[in-house]
Design a protein around this motif. Structure first.
Motif, PDB file in Angstrom:
ATOM      1  N   UNK A   1       0.759  -1.309   0.015  1.00 11.68           N
ATOM      2  CA  UNK A   1       0.045   0.069  -0.008  1.00 11.68           C
ATOM      3  C   UNK A   1       0.948   1.071  -0.235  1.00 11.68           C
ATOM      4  N   UNK A   2       0.261   2.220  -0.662  1.00  9.04           N
ATOM      5  CA  UNK A   2       1.166   3.513  -0.708  1.00  9.04           C
ATOM      6  C   UNK A   2       0.967   4.423   0.493  1.00  9.04           C
ATOM      7  N   UNK A   3       2.099   4.709   0.965  1.00  7.63           N
ATOM      8  CA  UNK A   3       2.079   5.642   2.196  1.00  7.63           C
ATOM      9  C   UNK A   3       2.038   7.231   2.153  1.00  7.63           C
ATOM     10  N   UNK A   4       2.994   7.616   1.233  1.00 13.57           N
ATOM     11  CA  UNK A   4       3.199   8.722   0.940  1.00 13.57           C
ATOM     12  C   UNK A   4       3.691   8.990  -0.530  1.00 13.57           C
ATOM     13  N   UNK A   5       3.681  10.293  -1.152  1.00 13.48           N
ATOM     14  CA  UNK A   5       4.359  10.949  -2.445  1.00 13.48           C
ATOM     15  C   UNK A   5       5.021  12.067  -2.025  1.00 13.48           C
ATOM     16  N   UNK A   6       6.359  11.936  -2.510  1.00 12.10           N
ATOM     17  CA  UNK A   6       6.990  13.231  -2.330  1.00 12.10           C
ATOM     18  C   UNK A   6       7.456  13.776  -3.582  1.00 12.10           C
ATOM     19  N   UNK A   7       6.666  14.718  -3.776  1.00 16.64           N
ATOM     20  CA  UNK A   7       6.910  15.509  -5.228  1.00 16.64           C
ATOM     21  C   UNK A   7       7.896  16.462  -5.123  1.00 16.64           C
ATOM     22  N   UNK A   8       8.533  16.766  -6.415  1.00 16.61           N
ATOM     23  CA  UNK A   8       9.633  17.692  -6.770  1.00 16.61           C
ATOM     24  C   UNK A   8       8.861  19.111  -6.528  1.00 16.61           C
ATOM     25  N   UNK A   9       9.402  19.869  -5.425  1.00 19.04           N
ATOM     26  CA  UNK A   9       8.924  21.131  -5.273  1.00 19.04           C
ATOM     27  C   UNK A   9       8.957  22.268  -6.621  1.00 19.04           C
TER      28      UNK A   9
ATOM     29  N   UNK B   1      16.465  16.027   1.016  1.00 22.34           N
ATOM     30  CA  UNK B   1      16.169  15.035   2.010  1.00 22.34           C
ATOM     31  C   UNK B   1      14.849  15.091   2.631  1.00 22.34           C
ATOM     32  N   UNK B   2      13.976  14.320   2.677  1.00 25.10           N
ATOM     33  CA  UNK B   2      12.696  14.287   2.951  1.00 25.10           C
ATOM     34  C   UNK B   2      12.679  13.562   4.202  1.00 25.10           C
ATOM     35  N   UNK B   3      11.520  14.249   5.184  1.00 20.66           N
ATOM     36  CA  UNK B   3      11.092  13.378   6.360  1.00 20.66           C
ATOM     37  C   UNK B   3       9.743  12.604   6.012  1.00 20.66           C
ATOM     38  N   UNK B   4       9.810  11.360   6.063  1.00 21.00           N
ATOM     39  CA  UNK B   4       8.666  10.454   5.438  1.00 21.00           C
ATOM     40  C   UNK B   4       7.398  11.073   6.092  1.00 21.00           C
ATOM     41  N   UNK B   5       7.162  11.371   7.264  1.00 20.99           N
ATOM     42  CA  UNK B   5       6.107  11.972   7.869  1.00 20.99           C
ATOM     43  C   UNK B   5       5.384  13.430   7.441  1.00 20.99           C
TER      44      UNK B   5
ATOM     45  N   UNK C   1       6.752  19.457   2.574  1.00 19.20           N
ATOM     46  CA  UNK C   1       8.218  20.141   2.407  1.00 19.20           C
ATOM     47  C   UNK C   1       9.261  19.496   2.831  1.00 19.20           C
ATOM     48  N   UNK C   2      10.364  19.619   1.974  1.00 16.42           N
ATOM     49  CA  UNK C   2      11.728  19.029   2.269  1.00 16.42           C
ATOM     50  C   UNK C   2      12.519  19.084   3.572  1.00 16.42           C
TER      51      UNK C   2
END
Length: 591
Positions: free
Chosen positions: A150-158, A200-204, A208-209
């Protein structure tokens, strides 16, 4: 008794009296239909509308604020001494202790506390709190759930102009942070307004990176230091090596000089196991593998040119695309090339020719992924075209296992760090495939459509539960794998070891058979050359080879012409025989 209801009303209010009688039906009015009115009739438009009787429900998610923890230390100073005694002076402390030990209060206190302490010691000896009472019993296996993710999060290029996520790296201390390298690798697609930053991303917190890395050139690869979670190293598009310490922010601490760096983009960089924890090595499509000490990036500490002739010629060197280093084998490493070869190398060899030990050939395109199995280091996984292949170090002619050819190009792969038979692949159609080769070999155990963009990068967390995929559209998708695919099963290691051994033996038998066939063909060709006056073995004169080849060709043409003429002669004879038989039959019928 009869029930009667009486109505009381004046006669004048009743109206005309009703007279009822039995008689047949009587037609009073007959109105026939008017066709002119039918023309004016407008049919009502029907309309279907769905009605939902149940109550509408909605699902909402709320992210609570993350608990912030701080590390603090305490310095303990010895206290409890009188003011007139210095604890650092040994003579004063000894004199004071002797004085206290002679005091009656001290003796009574020790006697009183001694009985309590003795009771506690006896109690601890009677009950072993660390004893395992049920260690002999077999664990009850849980119900096998179907494989899922299952997908938890998606981190997009800002940034407005989205770039490809070319590499991902997990923070070594827990699954809290994810580093992503952003760059555009498409030919002549980069433009002036393209950002150079990586994050560098915080997974929660996908909004915002946590930290922005600011290199001088876009990052193609990066890797966290397993010994120091605050440092990471990256390879740039222009060939430079960049070193960060996150405690100092997003500005690089060290950058290699352009003259001493790679001549092309750095596709892969990995940390090496060393005492200092500052050694790394990188691979590029310029054909070089360079070793670095991040404390001083002015020049590389060692170099290897992937020249197939082992002469160190950079012009004909293989372009390196992937790297593999296993800490349990500190002197060995492997390189995947643009030509579809995997080169096994030994760093401690004395000469450059001895450093390239052997090659494995099996892909039709660049080897984009290369990784040893964490439980069986002699077996490694590669991805280079439309297939994923599993190799054994002992077999160089062919891989021991491989997937069927997929409809879409495979771009990356990695083993599960928890389950030996499980590995993951990503494809250019945005699909993630999870393979369990003990369960199925021809098809993936789970195939999941992650996004519509092509997937380029893949990184699995050390616990095997969290998986990150990087796409061409600049999105890093974080997925959670089910427990069945991320928990070590009872017989995984033994069954996979037996499978690898069986497949290795089979390939060795086939390799020996192929060698015998080649030897027989070579001996036959040598005999035919000797009989036909061909060149001797080892005679490499071009003129003689051309003469023998022409002679062999014309002899084959003459043999084919003879064969055809014989067929035509046989056909003519058969035709003549048939005509004679027909004439005889006609003669007998006439008689």
């Amino acid at each position: 008794m009869e029930i009667v209801h009486v109505y009381t009303k004046l006669r004048s209010e009743f109206g005309r009296q009703c007279l009822f009688s039995d008689r047949p039906a009587e037609l009073l009015v007959d109105v026939s239909p008017d066709p002119n009115l039918a023309l004016q009739f407008i049919q009502k438009t029907r309309r279907d509308q769905a009605m939902q009787a149940s109550r509408d429900m909605s699902e909402h998610q709320v992210n609570t604020e993350r608990f912030e923890s701080e590390s603090r230390g305490i310095n303990h100073l010895e206290g409890g001494w009188p003011k007139d005694i210095n604890p650092q002076e040994m003579e004063q402390t000894i004199r004071f202790r002797k004085k206290v030990e002679k005091d009656e209060v001290y003796i009574n206190s020790v006697l009183q506390l001694g009985s309590i302490m003795e009771h506690c010691i006896r109690q601890n000896n009677a009950v072993d709190i660390y004893r395992e009472y049920f260690e002999d019993e077999d664990e009850v296996e849980e119900n096998q759930e179907p494989p899922s993710a299952k997908t938890i999060n998606v981190f997009s290029d800002p940034n407005e102009l989205r770039r490809t996520i070319t590499d991902l790296s997990w923070h070594p201390d827990g699954a809290r942070k994810l580093a992503a390298a952003y760059s555009c690798l498409e030919f002549q697609k980069s433009c002036r307004g393209l950002s150079l930053d990586s994050y560098i991303w915080d997974i929660e917190n996908p909004n915002k990176p946590e930290l922005t890395l600011k290199p001088a050139s876009p990052l193609v690869c990066l890797d966290y230091n397993p010994k120091d979670p605050h440092t990471l190293v990256g390879g740039s598009y222009n060939g430079q090596i960049v070193y960060w310490d996150t405690r100092r922010g997003g500005t690089p601490v060290e950058v290699s000089s352009v003259e001493q760096s790679h001549r092309d983009l750095v596709y892969k960089i990995l940390w090496l196991q060393s005492k200092t924890g500052t050694d790394a090595f990188s691979a590029s499509t310029d054909g070089q593998v360079l070793w670095w000490d991040v404390r001083r990036l002015s020049e590389p500490t060692d170099q290897l040119v992937l020249d197939p002739c082992r002469e160190g010629n950079l012009d004909r060197a293989f372009g390196a695309v992937s790297l593999e280093f296993e800490p349990t084998m500190p002197t060995k490493f492997m390189v995947g090339t643009e030509q579809g070869l995997v080169v096994s190398c030994n760093r401690k060899a004395k000469t450059p020719a001895e450093k390239m030990v052997c090659t494995y050939e099996g892909h039709h395109g660049p080897v984009y992924a290369l990784q040893r199995n964490p439980f069986f280091p002699k077996n490694f996984l590669t991805v280079g075209d439309w297939t994923a292949r599993i190799w054994s170090e002992d077999i160089k002619e062919s891989s021991i296992m491989w997937t069927r050819y997929q409809k879409s190009y495979l771009s990356n792969a990695c083993w599960s760090p928890v389950r030996p038979p499980v590995f993951f692949t990503v494809k250019m159609d945005g699909t993630l495939d999870i393979w369990d080769i003990l369960f199925k070999q021809n098809d993936p155990t789970l195939s999941l459509k992650v996004c519509d963009d092509p997937l380029y990068s893949l990184c699995l967390q050390d616990n095997g539960r969290l998986l990150a995929c990087g796409s061409q559209g600049g999105g890093a998708t974080l997925l959670e794998v089910c427990s069945g695919l991320s928990t070590l099963q009872k017989n995984d290691k033994s069954l996979l070891a037996a499978m690898f051994e069986r497949e290795t033996k089979r390939e060795k038998i086939l390799e020996a058979r192929q060698r015998e066939i080649r030897l027989k063909e070579r001996s036959r060709s040598e005999q035919s050359r000797e009989e036909e006056g061909g060149p001797e073995v080892g005679d490499d004169s071009p003129h003689q080879l051309i003469t023998w080849t022409e002679k062999d060709f014309f002899s084959l043409v003459e043999a084919e012409q003879r064969r055809r003429s014989e067929r035509e002669g046989r056909g003519q004879q058969e035709t003549a025989v048939c005509e004679e038989r027909e004439e005889k039959n006609e003669t007998t019928s006439a008689k």
